[in-house]
Design a protein around this motif. Structure first.
Motif, mmCIF file in Angstrom:
data_model
loop_
_atom_site.group_PDB
_atom_site.id
_atom_site.type_symbol
_atom_site.label_atom_id
_atom_site.label_comp_id
_atom_site.label_asym_id
_atom_site.label_seq_id
_atom_site.Cartn_x
_atom_site.Cartn_y
_atom_site.Cartn_z
ATOM 1 N N LEU A 44 11.923 80.962 24.705
ATOM 2 C CA LEU A 44 13.298 81.149 24.281
ATOM 3 C C LEU A 44 13.501 82.619 23.978
ATOM 4 C CD1 LEU A 44 16.093 80.143 23.171
ATOM 5 C CD2 LEU A 44 14.969 79.990 20.941
ATOM 6 N N GLN A 45 14.528 83.201 24.577
ATOM 7 C CA GLN A 45 14.842 84.599 24.309
ATOM 8 C C GLN A 45 16.221 84.690 23.671
ATOM 9 O OE1 GLN A 45 14.072 87.535 27.284
ATOM 10 N NE2 GLN A 45 12.444 86.379 28.248
ATOM 11 N N ASN A 46 16.285 85.413 22.552
ATOM 12 C CA ASN A 46 17.558 85.664 21.895
ATOM 13 C C ASN A 46 17.534 87.054 21.274
ATOM 14 O OD1 ASN A 46 16.033 85.429 19.545
ATOM 15 N ND2 ASN A 46 16.813 83.396 19.024
ATOM 16 N N ARG A 47 18.456 87.347 20.416
ATOM 17 C CA ARG A 47 18.559 88.694 19.840
ATOM 18 C C ARG A 47 17.368 89.046 18.962
ATOM 19 N NH1 ARG A 47 23.162 87.764 15.159
ATOM 20 N NH2 ARG A 47 22.563 85.641 14.620
ATOM 21 N N PHE A 48 16.591 88.040 18.565
ATOM 22 C CA PHE A 48 15.440 88.299 17.696
ATOM 23 C C PHE A 48 14.140 88.502 18.463
ATOM 24 C CE2 PHE A 48 18.250 85.556 15.005
ATOM 25 C CZ PHE A 48 18.694 86.585 14.185
ATOM 26 N N GLY A 49 14.187 88.331 19.782
ATOM 27 C CA GLY A 49 12.993 88.523 20.581
ATOM 28 C C GLY A 49 12.667 87.308 21.430
ATOM 29 N N MET A 50 11.417 87.216 21.847
ATOM 30 C CA MET A 50 10.969 86.119 22.711
ATOM 31 C C MET A 50 10.091 85.162 21.892
ATOM 32 S SD MET A 50 8.719 86.269 26.213
ATOM 33 C CE MET A 50 7.202 86.674 25.327
ATOM 34 N N PHE A 51 10.391 83.877 22.012
ATOM 35 C CA PHE A 51 9.654 82.840 21.297
ATOM 36 C C PHE A 51 8.963 81.929 22.317
ATOM 37 C CE2 PHE A 51 13.124 84.149 18.613
ATOM 38 C CZ PHE A 51 12.604 84.166 17.328
ATOM 39 N N LYS A 52 7.668 81.753 22.206
ATOM 40 C CA LYS A 52 6.931 80.845 23.086
ATOM 41 C C LYS A 52 6.994 79.420 22.532
ATOM 42 C CE LYS A 52 3.545 84.290 24.681
ATOM 43 N NZ LYS A 52 2.101 84.599 24.760
ATOM 44 N N HIS A 53 7.423 78.485 23.383
ATOM 45 C CA HIS A 53 7.455 77.087 22.964
ATOM 46 C C HIS A 53 6.062 76.592 22.578
ATOM 47 C CE1 HIS A 53 11.506 75.790 24.977
ATOM 48 N NE2 HIS A 53 11.588 77.005 24.438
ATOM 49 N N SER A 54 5.047 77.120 23.233
ATOM 50 C CA SER A 54 3.676 76.668 22.944
ATOM 51 C C SER A 54 3.293 76.940 21.488
ATOM 52 C CB SER A 54 2.680 77.351 23.881
ATOM 53 O OG SER A 54 2.767 78.764 23.784
ATOM 54 N N ASP A 55 3.931 77.958 20.875
ATOM 55 C CA ASP A 55 3.654 78.256 19.468
ATOM 56 C C ASP A 55 4.314 77.240 18.536
ATOM 57 O OD1 ASP A 55 2.231 80.494 20.255
ATOM 58 O OD2 ASP A 55 3.932 81.872 19.985
ATOM 59 N N TRP A 56 5.299 76.514 19.066
ATOM 60 C CA TRP A 56 6.021 75.543 18.230
ATOM 61 C C TRP A 56 5.289 74.209 18.136
ATOM 62 C CZ3 TRP A 56 11.615 76.013 20.693
ATOM 63 C CH2 TRP A 56 12.047 77.347 20.600
ATOM 64 N N ILE A 57 4.559 73.871 19.201
ATOM 65 C CA ILE A 57 3.915 72.557 19.273
ATOM 66 C C ILE A 57 2.868 72.426 18.167
ATOM 67 C CG2 ILE A 57 2.471 71.063 20.709
ATOM 68 C CD1 ILE A 57 3.874 72.317 23.155
ATOM 69 N N GLY A 58 2.944 71.317 17.451
ATOM 70 C CA GLY A 58 2.019 71.066 16.349
ATOM 71 C C GLY A 58 2.552 71.471 14.996
ATOM 72 N N LYS A 59 3.677 72.196 14.964
ATOM 73 C CA LYS A 59 4.265 72.595 13.692
ATOM 74 C C LYS A 59 5.233 71.516 13.202
ATOM 75 C CE LYS A 59 4.006 77.612 14.464
ATOM 76 N NZ LYS A 59 2.971 77.797 13.423
ATOM 77 N N PRO A 60 5.362 71.335 11.904
ATOM 78 C CA PRO A 60 6.314 70.339 11.399
ATOM 79 C C PRO A 60 7.751 70.816 11.544
ATOM 80 C CG PRO A 60 5.271 71.502 9.582
ATOM 81 C CD PRO A 60 4.575 71.959 10.828
#
Length: 300
Positions: A42-58
């Motif tokens: 996901l890319q927005n004004r705050f930078g690039m976010f990897k979905h793989s970093d989200w998996i496993g988080k509450p």
């Protein structure tokens, strides 16, 4: 007909998985629904976010981009879904939705009939209200809208509590199989008075009907149709005014306090301190529609 599996739940008390729907929260007026895919970003004004970093988080986690910016990953609750869903039709918002659920006396285990489905904003909240043992049967005459609504209910995790059917309720009425079984009925139709005789047959004794109409002429005609076999007929218009609350410096104008003659000259005070300020939001939602409620008369 009515699902009785008490093990069904609508809960987000778990970790985010590949394929889940999350609400990416930047600020209260900037959110979007995103389907998690391990290989996506996901890319927005705050930078690039990897979905793989989200998996496993509450759900509710704060995640950071490659630039150090951050967003929150929220669960797709009915309240948040109403704010981010695709508008295939005009939708009901939280103020109307909460009022409808309260006045229709919807609780877990209820059987609710709805027409029309539209964008599914209200339906999602109805489903959460009747879970885990109740069910919502919702109808729309438009086949593509109904199909899109089914997909949305799957994405938001409420499909176990909702059945979507294509049917012209205004022309055909509700299916006879629900005769005398419905606890509550909600109508969002151009001519709701045409459906009131059918709704009367579907409701349990003391069951409640609600009709949403944008024009007062529709309300007047509906109320006339309700008078024969319904009681406690009421119409409401929900107007919501929100305020922005923020901290900042209040550089007030010079305040002059007129003293008693014995106290000498006027005293000037020029405060410039940090304070919490509240003011009405620039954009306030006005009229959405009229909500007419009526209770089916009990047979004596």
């Amino acid at each position: 007909m009515l699902p009785t599996d008490s093990t069904k739940k609508l809960s987000f008390n778990r970790c985010i998985g590949d394929g889940d729907l999350v609400i990416v929260y930047e600020r209260h007026d900037s959110m979007k629904a995103v389907k998690v895919c391990r290989s996506s970003v996901l890319q927005n004004r705050f930078g690039m976010f990897k979905h793989s970093d989200w998996i496993g988080k509450p759900f509710g986690s704060k995640v950071f981009s490659n630039k150090g910016g951050f967003v929150y990953l929220l669960a797709p609750t009915p309240e948040l879904w109403t704010l981010v869903l695709s508008h295939r039709t005009q939708i009901l918002y939280i103020a109307d939705i909460s009022f409808v659920i309260m006045y229709l006396e919807i609780v877990p285990g209820c059987l609710v009939l709805e027409s029309g489905t539209g964008s599914g904003s209200l339906t999602t909240s109805l489903a959460r209200a009747v879970a885990p043992t109740g069910h919502v049967y919702t109808y729309d005459f438009h086949e593509q809208r109904a199909a899109s609504a089914r997909e949305d209910f799957e994405r938001t995790g409420v499909s176990s509590f909702v059945t979507v059917e294509v049917r012209d309720i205004q022309g055909e009425g509700f299916p006879d199989e629900f005769s005398g079984l419905a606890d509550s009925i909600f109508l969002d139709l151009p001519q709701p008075w045409m459906v009131i005789p059918s709704a009367e047959k579907m409701l349990k004794q003391d069951g409640i009907l609600c009709s949403f109409s944008p024009c007062i002429e529709q309300v007047q005609r509906s109320c006339k149709s309700l008078q024969s076999n319904f009681t406690d007929i009421r119409t409401f218009e929900i107007l919501l005014r929100t305020y922005e609350v923020r901290q900042g410096k209040a550089d007030s104008l010079t305040h002059k306090r007129k003293k008693h003659p014995n106290e000498g000259s006027n005293e000037q005070v020029n405060p410039s301190t940090a304070t919490v300020m509240a003011r009405p939001c620039g954009e306030t939602r006005g009229h959405t529609g009229y909500l007419t409620f009526a209770r089916l008369k009990c047979l004596s």
